[in-house]
Design a protein around this motif. Structure first.
Motif, PDB file in Angstrom:
ATOM      1  N   GLN A 110     -16.500  20.262   4.541  1.00 53.56           N
ATOM      2  CA  GLN A 110     -16.199  18.946   5.113  1.00 53.56           C
ATOM      3  C   GLN A 110     -15.926  17.921   4.016  1.00 53.56           C
ATOM      4  OE1 GLN A 110     -19.841  18.676   7.374  1.00 53.56           O
ATOM      5  NE2 GLN A 110     -18.815  19.153   9.311  1.00 53.56           N
ATOM      6  N   ALA A 111     -16.715  17.976   2.933  1.00 50.73           N
ATOM      7  CA  ALA A 111     -16.534  17.021   1.844  1.00 50.73           C
ATOM      8  C   ALA A 111     -15.205  17.248   1.126  1.00 50.73           C
ATOM      9  CB  ALA A 111     -17.690  17.142   0.850  1.00 50.73           C
ATOM     10  N   ARG A 112     -14.856  18.520   0.884  1.00 51.44           N
ATOM     11  CA  ARG A 112     -13.595  18.826   0.201  1.00 51.44           C
ATOM     12  C   ARG A 112     -12.412  18.378   1.047  1.00 51.44           C
ATOM     13  NH1 ARG A 112     -13.663  23.056  -3.738  1.00 51.44           N
ATOM     14  NH2 ARG A 112     -15.735  23.098  -4.688  1.00 51.44           N
ATOM     15  N   VAL A 113     -12.450  18.682   2.335  1.00 53.84           N
ATOM     16  CA  VAL A 113     -11.355  18.314   3.232  1.00 53.84           C
ATOM     17  C   VAL A 113     -11.225  16.801   3.317  1.00 53.84           C
ATOM     18  CG1 VAL A 113     -10.592  18.334   5.642  1.00 53.84           C
ATOM     19  CG2 VAL A 113     -11.400  20.445   4.568  1.00 53.84           C
ATOM     20  N   LYS A 114     -12.347  16.119   3.435  1.00 54.10           N
ATOM     21  CA  LYS A 114     -12.328  14.654   3.519  1.00 54.10           C
ATOM     22  C   LYS A 114     -11.691  14.047   2.269  1.00 54.10           C
ATOM     23  CE  LYS A 114     -15.357  10.676   4.368  1.00 54.10           C
ATOM     24  NZ  LYS A 114     -16.746  10.244   4.624  1.00 54.10           N
ATOM     25  N   ALA A 115     -12.021  14.590   1.089  1.00 51.56           N
ATOM     26  CA  ALA A 115     -11.472  14.068  -0.162  1.00 51.56           C
ATOM     27  C   ALA A 115      -9.964  14.295  -0.235  1.00 51.56           C
ATOM     28  CB  ALA A 115     -12.160  14.728  -1.350  1.00 51.56           C
ATOM     29  N   ILE A 116      -9.506  15.473   0.182  1.00 53.54           N
ATOM     30  CA  ILE A 116      -8.073  15.777   0.145  1.00 53.54           C
ATOM     31  C   ILE A 116      -7.311  14.880   1.109  1.00 53.54           C
ATOM     32  CG2 ILE A 116      -6.331  17.534   0.647  1.00 53.54           C
ATOM     33  CD1 ILE A 116      -8.362  19.637  -0.297  1.00 53.54           C
ATOM     34  N   ILE A 117      -7.830  14.724   2.323  1.00 51.95           N
ATOM     35  CA  ILE A 117      -7.158  13.895   3.326  1.00 51.95           C
ATOM     36  C   ILE A 117      -7.118  12.443   2.883  1.00 51.95           C
ATOM     37  CG2 ILE A 117      -7.278  13.023   5.683  1.00 51.95           C
ATOM     38  CD1 ILE A 117      -6.303  15.907   5.459  1.00 51.95           C
ATOM     39  N   ARG A 118      -8.189  11.972   2.252  1.00 53.95           N
ATOM     40  CA  ARG A 118      -8.227  10.586   1.779  1.00 53.95           C
ATOM     41  C   ARG A 118      -7.107  10.346   0.774  1.00 53.95           C
ATOM     42  NH1 ARG A 118     -12.749  10.632  -0.817  1.00 53.95           N
ATOM     43  NH2 ARG A 118     -14.041  10.304   1.012  1.00 53.95           N
ATOM     44  N   ARG A 119      -6.921  11.287  -0.151  1.00 50.09           N
ATOM     45  CA  ARG A 119      -5.837  11.141  -1.126  1.00 50.09           C
ATOM     46  C   ARG A 119      -4.478  11.229  -0.451  1.00 50.09           C
ATOM     47  NH1 ARG A 119      -9.090  14.779  -4.215  1.00 50.09           N
ATOM     48  NH2 ARG A 119      -7.678  16.479  -3.684  1.00 50.09           N
ATOM     49  N   GLN A 120      -4.357  12.132   0.499  1.00 46.00           N
ATOM     50  CA  GLN A 120      -3.070  12.342   1.159  1.00 46.00           C
ATOM     51  C   GLN A 120      -2.633  11.125   1.961  1.00 46.00           C
ATOM     52  OE1 GLN A 120      -0.923  14.478   0.725  1.00 46.00           O
ATOM     53  NE2 GLN A 120       0.329  14.809   2.534  1.00 46.00           N
ATOM     54  N   THR A 121      -3.568  10.474   2.638  1.00 49.99           N
ATOM     55  CA  THR A 121      -3.199   9.331   3.478  1.00 49.99           C
ATOM     56  C   THR A 121      -2.730   8.141   2.661  1.00 49.99           C
ATOM     57  OG1 THR A 121      -5.534   8.661   3.538  1.00 49.99           O
ATOM     58  CG2 THR A 121      -4.714   9.965   5.386  1.00 49.99           C
ATOM     59  N   LEU A 122      -3.014   8.116   1.367  1.00 47.73           N
ATOM     60  CA  LEU A 122      -2.531   7.032   0.519  1.00 47.73           C
ATOM     61  C   LEU A 122      -1.013   7.053   0.395  1.00 47.73           C
ATOM     62  CD1 LEU A 122      -5.150   7.005  -2.383  1.00 47.73           C
ATOM     63  CD2 LEU A 122      -4.870   5.315  -0.566  1.00 47.73           C
ATOM     64  N   ASP A 123      -0.379   8.189   0.701  1.00 48.44           N
ATOM     65  CA  ASP A 123       1.081   8.291   0.610  1.00 48.44           C
ATOM     66  C   ASP A 123       1.772   7.313   1.554  1.00 48.44           C
ATOM     67  OD1 ASP A 123       1.026  10.227  -1.314  1.00 48.44           O
ATOM     68  OD2 ASP A 123       1.179  11.889   0.090  1.00 48.44           O
ATOM     69  N   THR A 124       1.147   7.041   2.711  1.00 51.71           N
ATOM     70  CA  THR A 124       1.777   6.163   3.683  1.00 51.71           C
ATOM     71  C   THR A 124       0.970   4.902   3.935  1.00 51.71           C
ATOM     72  OG1 THR A 124       0.657   7.410   5.451  1.00 51.71           O
ATOM     73  CG2 THR A 124       2.896   8.072   4.875  1.00 51.71           C
ATOM     74  N   LYS A 125      -0.094   4.725   3.189  1.00 53.88           N
ATOM     75  CA  LYS A 125      -0.973   3.577   3.390  1.00 53.88           C
ATOM     76  C   LYS A 125      -0.375   2.326   2.757  1.00 53.88           C
ATOM     77  CE  LYS A 125      -5.784   2.229   2.583  1.00 53.88           C
ATOM     78  NZ  LYS A 125      -7.046   2.639   1.949  1.00 53.88           N
ATOM     79  N   THR A 126      -0.463   1.213   3.461  1.00 60.13           N
ATOM     80  CA  THR A 126       0.019  -0.040   2.885  1.00 60.13           C
ATOM     81  C   THR A 126      -1.007  -0.576   1.914  1.00 60.13           C
ATOM     82  OG1 THR A 126      -0.976  -1.257   4.725  1.00 60.13           O
ATOM     83  CG2 THR A 126       1.341  -0.637   4.935  1.00 60.13           C
ATOM     84  N   THR A 127      -0.561  -1.466   1.065  1.00 64.57           N
ATOM     85  CA  THR A 127      -1.412  -2.006   0.013  1.00 64.57           C
ATOM     86  C   THR A 127      -2.544  -2.850   0.598  1.00 64.57           C
ATOM     87  OG1 THR A 127       0.481  -2.086  -1.440  1.00 64.57           O
ATOM     88  CG2 THR A 127      -1.417  -3.397  -2.089  1.00 64.57           C
ATOM     89  N   THR A 128      -3.743  -2.668   0.079  1.00 61.34           N
ATOM     90  CA  THR A 128      -4.870  -3.503   0.455  1.00 61.34           C
ATOM     91  C   THR A 128      -5.266  -4.351  -0.741  1.00 61.34           C
ATOM     92  OG1 THR A 128      -6.530  -1.886  -0.239  1.00 61.34           O
ATOM     93  CG2 THR A 128      -5.713  -1.706   2.016  1.00 61.34           C
TER      94      THR A 128
END
Length: 234
Positions: A110-128
């Protein structure tokens, strides 16, 4: 909705992964042989592929290699048997982003998957606001937008895997500084990958093939012979 593809011939393991990862925000699809898994991975969009090494039909390493050769850069988490050290090395060298050995801890999965998904979602995430300090890197004809995780060469967007992007950002943020292969392993992959120096070479070669006009005579990522790699200061 996060979409995860599980390619695993052991039905019990596939079910274990699904039970512990699927929720209101995450959907999983399972394939039980390599040939079916490759078709699914190459024709549909996923946020993560969990890929077993030993599969009937097309093997996991071949799937990973062929996806990367087709510029499909979906993050790949490979599953290997504890004794198959060579498979771990080959998996990382062919473009996998992470690996886990069987049997594995559900919490670690769960921790590994969460870390990968967090990085992946930055591809389409708007700037904060907290990301606004990340600089836009311009190096000759290469532009690296760290906030949007986007790389352009001569105005054309490049498709980089997460690890390729992280390598590029680390080197481009530290122009002229040489990193040894062991340092890059620690900074990009983490301590558990120590001893896999050839993994760095493989990722650097693939990165050069994407950003260099002549990978055999690079102008961006240079080799410091006998030590490691650096980003050109010129």
């Amino acid at each position: 909705m996060v979409q995860i593809l599980v390619v695993e011939d052991d039905v019990h393991i596939a079910e274990l992964v699904t039970i512990n990862l699927e929720d209101d925000q995450t959907s999983l699809k399972s394939c039980y042989n390599g040939s079916e898994g490759f078709i699914e991975a190459s024709t549909n969009a996923y946020d993560l592929i969990i890929l077993d090494v030993m599969l009937p039909g097309k093997k996991g390493l071949d799937i990973c290699r062929e996806l990367r050769a087709s510029n499909i850069n979906t993050p790949i988490l490979m599953l290997t048997s504890k004794s198959d050290e060579i498979d771990k090395i080959l998996g990382l060298e062919t473009g996998a982003d992470d690996y886990m050995t069987k049997p594995f801890s559900v919490r670690e999965l769960q921790a590994r998957v969460k870390a990968i998904i967090r990085r992946q979602t930055l591809d389409t995430k708007t700037t904060t606001s907290e990301e606004e300090n990340l600089p836009l890197l311009t190096r000759k004809d290469l532009v690296v937008n760290q906030e949007m995780r986007k790389v352009e060469l001569l105005g054309e967007r490049l498709n980089l895997t997460p690890k390729e992007f992280e390598l590029l950002c680390l080197l481009a943020n530290n122009v002229g500084k040489t990193y040894s292969r062991a340092q890059l392993l620690h900074l990009i992959w983490g301590y558990e990958f120590e001893g896999y120096e050839h993994t760095v070479n493989s990722h650097i070669n693939r990165l050069r093939a994407k950003i260099e006009q002549d990978p055999g005579n690079p102008e961006y990522i240079l080799t410091t012979w006998g030590v490691g790699y650096r980003f050109s200061e010129y």
